[in-house]
Design a protein around this motif. Structure first.
Motif, PDB file in Angstrom:
ATOM      1  N   CYS A  67       0.828  -1.666  -0.335  1.00  0.00           N
ATOM      2  CA  CYS A  67       0.228   0.120  -0.051  1.00  0.00           C
ATOM      3  C   CYS A  67       1.263   1.277  -0.441  1.00  0.00           C
ATOM      4  O   CYS A  67       0.626   2.408  -0.812  1.00  0.00           O
ATOM      5  CB  CYS A  67      -1.031  -0.334   1.472  1.00  0.00           C
ATOM      6  N   ARG A 120       0.873   4.070  -2.823  1.00  0.00           N
ATOM      7  CA  ARG A 120       0.663   5.774  -2.436  1.00  0.00           C
ATOM      8  C   ARG A 120       1.571   6.589  -3.160  1.00  0.00           C
ATOM      9  O   ARG A 120       1.012   7.584  -4.109  1.00  0.00           O
ATOM     10  CB  ARG A 120       0.237   6.349  -1.101  1.00  0.00           C
ATOM     11  N   LEU A 136      -2.785   2.330 -11.935  1.00  0.00           N
ATOM     12  CA  LEU A 136      -2.279   1.017 -11.400  1.00  0.00           C
ATOM     13  C   LEU A 136      -3.146   0.396 -11.244  1.00  0.00           C
ATOM     14  O   LEU A 136      -4.110   0.441 -11.666  1.00  0.00           O
ATOM     15  CB  LEU A 136      -1.953   1.447  -9.965  1.00  0.00           C
ATOM     16  N   THR A 137      -1.919  -0.810 -11.918  1.00  0.00           N
ATOM     17  CA  THR A 137      -3.315  -1.978 -11.733  1.00  0.00           C
ATOM     18  C   THR A 137      -2.461  -2.988 -10.340  1.00  0.00           C
ATOM     19  O   THR A 137      -0.969  -3.373 -10.558  1.00  0.00           O
ATOM     20  CB  THR A 137      -3.184  -3.571 -13.012  1.00  0.00           C
ATOM     21  N   THR A 138      -3.658  -3.179  -9.494  1.00  0.00           N
ATOM     22  CA  THR A 138      -3.236  -4.027  -8.739  1.00  0.00           C
ATOM     23  C   THR A 138      -3.895  -5.916  -8.444  1.00  0.00           C
ATOM     24  O   THR A 138      -4.493  -5.638  -9.064  1.00  0.00           O
ATOM     25  CB  THR A 138      -3.372  -3.663  -7.208  1.00  0.00           C
ATOM     26  N   LEU A 139      -2.975  -6.544  -7.777  1.00  0.00           N
ATOM     27  CA  LEU A 139      -3.443  -7.967  -8.192  1.00  0.00           C
ATOM     28  C   LEU A 139      -3.220  -8.190  -7.084  1.00  0.00           C
ATOM     29  O   LEU A 139      -2.123  -8.317  -5.961  1.00  0.00           O
ATOM     30  CB  LEU A 139      -2.097  -8.115  -8.535  1.00  0.00           C
ATOM     31  N   ALA A 140      -4.562  -9.390  -6.361  1.00  0.00           N
ATOM     32  CA  ALA A 140      -4.571  -9.238  -4.823  1.00  0.00           C
ATOM     33  C   ALA A 140      -5.098 -10.588  -4.682  1.00  0.00           C
ATOM     34  O   ALA A 140      -6.430 -10.800  -4.978  1.00  0.00           O
ATOM     35  CB  ALA A 140      -5.076  -8.408  -3.877  1.00  0.00           C
ATOM     36  N   LEU A 163      -5.457   2.887  -3.433  1.00  0.00           N
ATOM     37  CA  LEU A 163      -6.119   4.022  -4.469  1.00  0.00           C
ATOM     38  C   LEU A 163      -7.159   4.583  -4.480  1.00  0.00           C
ATOM     39  O   LEU A 163      -7.404   4.758  -6.096  1.00  0.00           O
ATOM     40  CB  LEU A 163      -6.778   1.902  -5.719  1.00  0.00           C
ATOM     41  N   PRO A 198     -12.272   4.021  -5.392  1.00  0.00           N
ATOM     42  CA  PRO A 198     -12.611   3.674  -6.915  1.00  0.00           C
ATOM     43  C   PRO A 198     -13.849   3.492  -6.861  1.00  0.00           C
ATOM     44  O   PRO A 198     -14.359   2.576  -5.889  1.00  0.00           O
ATOM     45  CB  PRO A 198     -11.762   2.714  -7.780  1.00  0.00           C
ATOM     46  N   ASP A 202     -12.867  -2.490 -17.691  1.00  0.00           N
ATOM     47  CA  ASP A 202     -11.795  -1.175 -17.038  1.00  0.00           C
ATOM     48  C   ASP A 202     -10.195  -2.301 -17.422  1.00  0.00           C
ATOM     49  O   ASP A 202      -9.123  -1.330 -17.685  1.00  0.00           O
ATOM     50  CB  ASP A 202     -11.531  -1.717 -16.071  1.00  0.00           C
ATOM     51  N   LEU A 203      -9.999  -3.735 -18.134  1.00  0.00           N
ATOM     52  CA  LEU A 203      -9.313  -4.708 -18.441  1.00  0.00           C
ATOM     53  C   LEU A 203      -8.404  -3.997 -19.536  1.00  0.00           C
ATOM     54  O   LEU A 203      -7.365  -4.012 -20.238  1.00  0.00           O
ATOM     55  CB  LEU A 203      -8.912  -6.159 -18.650  1.00  0.00           C
ATOM     56  N   HIS A 225      -6.407  -1.252 -19.346  1.00  0.00           N
ATOM     57  CA  HIS A 225      -5.146  -1.694 -18.669  1.00  0.00           C
ATOM     58  C   HIS A 225      -3.940  -2.311 -19.049  1.00  0.00           C
ATOM     59  O   HIS A 225      -4.904  -3.594 -19.127  1.00  0.00           O
ATOM     60  CB  HIS A 225      -5.337  -1.167 -16.831  1.00  0.00           C
ATOM     61  N   MET A 242      -1.744  -5.483 -19.871  1.00  0.00           N
ATOM     62  CA  MET A 242      -0.745  -6.142 -19.238  1.00  0.00           C
ATOM     63  C   MET A 242       0.505  -6.588 -20.235  1.00  0.00           C
ATOM     64  O   MET A 242       0.228  -6.383 -20.603  1.00  0.00           O
ATOM     65  CB  MET A 242      -2.165  -7.062 -18.686  1.00  0.00           C
ATOM     66  N   PHE A 295       1.013  -9.739  -3.158  1.00  0.00           N
ATOM     67  CA  PHE A 295       0.500  -9.155  -3.641  1.00  0.00           C
ATOM     68  C   PHE A 295       1.254  -8.384  -4.748  1.00  0.00           C
ATOM     69  O   PHE A 295       2.961  -8.070  -5.380  1.00  0.00           O
ATOM     70  CB  PHE A 295       0.425  -8.009  -2.901  1.00  0.00           C
TER      71      PHE A 295
END
Lengths: 441, 176
Positions: free
Chosen positions: B19, B23, B33-37, B48, B51, B123-124, B127, B129, B146
């Protein structure tokens, strides 16, 4: 969940999805035999007509409608657990909701068979659906039976979608932990889900909306099922107490079935004991205690209404239930639903696995008896003594009932082996996340 | 899309590091940004900038469509085949209640599902990949790691990599 980590949850789930062993195949053989009995009996009924069931004049609704209401009731608890408890953020929901949701889907799939079995000429079932036909007539929208068609089908569609949407992130977990064909299969089922913020953002909002939409549906479906009875003028059916009484009864039986299924699941897969904790099972026992009291109150108030209303037909019926020829089923219902859950008020008993399992079975028997009492005794003893009748169980309906348990169990056994029976992503969400600093943000 | 990707992706073991990196990247002007979790975390949403999804609008639209469909269906069918029942009006609004409710719910659910899939795909699409073999073979984002994807120009690669490493990224990979 001190020993539980993100990785260990994945491992436990994958362990439960290993190829089945001898016990699974032996259980499946019994289940398929039960199902085969049901299919054979149904074939016999198609060939010879309804003579194989105990249905007669005046008891036009018998075991099949009892089974229908019973299975819809079982299907109630899953959506209650997954939707209502999601909205109120109940902590014990996370570990049990996936199996409960699966139970809901399979129970409603079973329930949906019974109106078709009951109508006899099953090949005409589509007459229930409003469609343009050669005779230029439409269905009767003023009939509660038609409302039920819409209610049960909507409930089934929403339950299936809710179940499958919840599975998507977990299919992605299985895909990423697998190789070869298995990876391909779960990759298709996961719809390309990777866990990006773009996916979680819309997914979580949609899931919340599903829960919000499914919540009134939980209460509406069994209310509408109760109107099948309450909208008629038959003594014992024509009462305003039915919708809340049916909903409470459905939650009661559904929670009992959750325990019947999850206690063995927890024993079979040792890793699950760290996840499905005893306090989660205890929470279900408390729901059974609570709804059991409501059900007992409803039984009592029905008798009081019959007495206080002064309606002689109601009085006669409520005298017939405990003292008539079908009194065995009445007292079995009272014992199973009102007496057998009472020991759960003692903490030692509601945290004891064999005791919980036994009580859950008794409640299931009791709730089947309740539906049988409502359906059959009212029809057996309506207004005109000349038209009174009695009911005898016939082998075809008994075999079909056994077959329905086989059908339900077959799907559940397959589910345990091919789908994650615990909600991986939600279990991880409930954990303290891995943090470098000591304090959780 | 993957062939055009230019940027950096990194993996993290700890959520607070992750995180922190999000920030700092956003403060430095990297917003896409694209995050994966492995699971949804509110800490990531806060980082983020919370959103919001537009799915609820489609749910509401679905509910209205279902309600209108049920009303039209029952009114048309009742008038097309007159079936008097117990002296009740031929088109009776109170009696429509259950079917109005059920079809509203049914359409709302389908609209929610379809809009969710549509919005995710949209959205994908926007953004990018990474397309490398290393990216494709990395499978721990659904297990216990993450991930952070930062699309950027060649010029910014060093800067982004510096920020990611500052927050103890486990792996940092460039793709250009």
């Amino acid at each position: 969940m001190s020993n539980v980590t993100y990785a260990s949850i994945n491992d436990d789930i994958l362990h439960s999805m290993r190829p089945p062993g001898k016990t699974w195949f032996a259980s499946m053989a019994i289940i398929l035999t039960m199902l085969g009995m049901g299919i054979f009996a149904f074939g016999y009924q198609i060939r010879h007509g309804m003579e194989g069931s105990g249905i007669n004049n005046p008891i036009g609704w018998g075991v099949y409608i009892t089974n229908f209401v019973f299975w819809v009731g079982i299907g109630h608890a899953g959506t209650l657990i997954s939707a209502v408890l999601f909205l109120v953020r109940a902590p014990f929901r996370t570990s049990i909701y996936r199996a409960s949701e699966a139970m809901t889907v399979f129970a409603v799939m079973t329930a949906a068979l019974f109106p078709l079995i009951h109508i006899g000429r099953v090949w005409n079932f589509y007459w229930l659906i409003p469609y343009p036909n050669q005779r230029l007539l439409w269905v009767n929208f003023k009939s509660p039976l038609l409302w039920d068609v819409f209610a049960v089908n909507t409930y089934m569609s929403v339950s299936i979608l809710f179940f499958l949407v919840g599975l998507v992130p977990d299919f992605a977990v299985v895909r990423d932990e697998s190789k070869g064909l298995k990876r391909l299969f779960y990759g298709i089922a996961a719809l390309g889900f990777r866990g990006t913020n773009h996916e979680w953002k819309h997914y979580m909002r949609a899931y919340l909306l599903f829960a919000a939409i499914a919540t009134p549906l939980v209460f509406s479906v069994h209310s509408i099922v109760s109107w099948d009875f309450a909208m008629s003028s038959i003594p014992g059916w024509h009462t305003t107490i039915f919708p809340p009484y049916f909903v409470a009864g459905a939650i009661f039986s559904g929670c009992a079935m959750v325990l019947t299924l999850l206690l063995p699941l927890r024993a079979i897969f040792p890793g699950f004991k760290d996840i499905i904790k005893m306090k989660d099972m205890e929470a279900m026992a408390k729901m059974i205690m609570f709804t059991g009291v409501i059900v007992t109150y409803a039984y009592s108030i029905e008798f009081f209404i019959a007495y206080y209303s002064g309606a002689k037909y109601e009085k006669a019926l409520f005298w017939f239930r405990p003292f008539g020829e079908l009194k065995f089923f009445f007292f079995l219902m009272v014992f199973c639903n009102c007496v057998s859950p009472l020991p759960l008020w003692i903490k030692k008993i509601r945290t004891n696995v064999p005791a919980l399992f036994l009580i859950s079975i008794l409640v299931n028997i009791g709730m089947w008896m309740e539906r049988f009492n409502i359906v059959v005794t009212s029809l057996a003893h309506d207004f005109d003594p000349y038209a009174w009748g009695s009911y005898t169980f016939e082998w075809v309906e008994i075999w079909i009932t056994i077959g329905s348990f086989g059908w339900f169990s077959m799907w559940f056994f397959i589910f345990v082996k091919i789908m994650p029976s615990l909600a991986v992503a939600e279990l991880k969400e409930a954990l303290v996340p891995p943090m470098r600093s000591a304090h959780h943000e | 899309m993957s062939k055009q990707f230019s940027g950096v992706w990194a993996t993290y073991e700890f959520l607070d590091d992750f995180c922190g990196a999000i920030r700092e990247l956003r403060d430095s002007g990297f917003q896409r940004l694209t995050t994966l979790a492995p699971c949804p975390r509110h800490e990531i949403d806060h980082a983020l900038g919370n959103p919001q999804s537009r799915v609820p609008f489609f749910t509401l639209a679905g509910m209205f469509c279902g309600f209108s469909l049920a009303f039209t269906l029952m009114t048309f069918m009742s008038l097309d085949w007159i079936l008097p029942v117990s002296g009740k009006p031929i088109v009776s609004f109170p009696i429509m209640g259950p079917v109005l409710f059920e079809l509203s719910v049914l359409c709302a659910v389908w609209f929610t599902l379809i809009s969710m899939i549509g919005l995710i795909l949209n959205d994908l699409r926007k953004h990018g990949m990474p397309g490398s073999k290393q990216w494709k073979s990395y499978r721990r984002f659904t297990r216990d790691r993450f991930g952070l994807i930062v699309p950027c120009t060649q010029h910014d690669l060093d800067k982004v990599e510096g920020i990611l490493n500052k927050f103890s990224a486990e792996e940092v990979n460039r793709e250009a």
